[in-house]
Design a protein around this motif. Structure first.
Motif, PDB file in Angstrom:
ATOM      1  N   ILE A  47      41.920  37.874  32.866  1.00 24.67           N
ATOM      2  CA  ILE A  47      41.287  39.014  33.510  1.00 24.67           C
ATOM      3  C   ILE A  47      42.388  39.766  34.241  1.00 24.67           C
ATOM      4  O   ILE A  47      42.998  39.233  35.183  1.00 24.67           O
ATOM      5  CB  ILE A  47      40.197  38.570  34.506  1.00 24.67           C
ATOM      6  N   SER A  49      42.650  43.415  35.899  1.00 23.28           N
ATOM      7  CA  SER A  49      41.898  44.631  36.221  1.00 23.28           C
ATOM      8  C   SER A  49      42.831  45.819  36.437  1.00 23.28           C
ATOM      9  O   SER A  49      44.051  45.687  36.506  1.00 23.28           O
ATOM     10  CB  SER A  49      41.050  44.411  37.472  1.00 23.28           C
ATOM     11  N   ARG A  85      42.970  35.006  36.406  1.00 21.33           N
ATOM     12  CA  ARG A  85      42.760  36.359  36.930  1.00 21.33           C
ATOM     13  C   ARG A  85      44.062  36.805  37.595  1.00 21.33           C
ATOM     14  O   ARG A  85      44.535  36.169  38.534  1.00 21.33           O
ATOM     15  CB  ARG A  85      41.630  36.378  37.952  1.00 21.33           C
TER      16      ARG A  85
END
Length: 114
Positions: A47, A49, A85
């Protein structure tokens, strides 16, 4: 790079690993690990972003994380799902820093790995 059987592709799998898995964090990334009873290859999901940076930066970070996980593939037990992440600080980190963070988290979360 990671072969198809070693990648998480379903959103439900991502959510399950992040919500139910063990977690280890640092300034650059958060690793969630969920051991399962399945006899299959370990799977990884990433992940990254928009907070990390532009598309070029995000893809660079994702490629670095994939390369790190491909190297660690043999050390991860079968049936394990991992989601990494990337945090905004990962954009300025070099490959060695990311590798050290991932290694530290894997050692902390699973005594079987490395």
């Amino acid at each position: 790079m990671l072969a198809r059987p070693n990648r998480l592709t379903d959103g439900a799998d991502y959510r399950q690993v992040v919500r139910r898995g063990q977690r280890c964090g640092g300034p650059r990334l958060i690793v969630s690990l969920l051991p399962r009873s399945d006899e299959r290859a370990p799977r990884f999901g990433f992940i990254v972003s928009k907070q990390v940076g532009t598309a070029v930066v995000r893809n660079t970070v994702r490629r670095r994380l994939k390369a790190i996980c491909a190297d660690l593939l043999s050390a991860i037990p079968e049936g394990t799902d991992v989601v990494i992440r990337a945090l905004p600080a990962s954009a300025t980190a070099d490959f060695g820093d990311l590798r050290a963070d991932v290694d530290r988290c894997f050692r902390r979360l699973s005594p079987v790995t490395r």
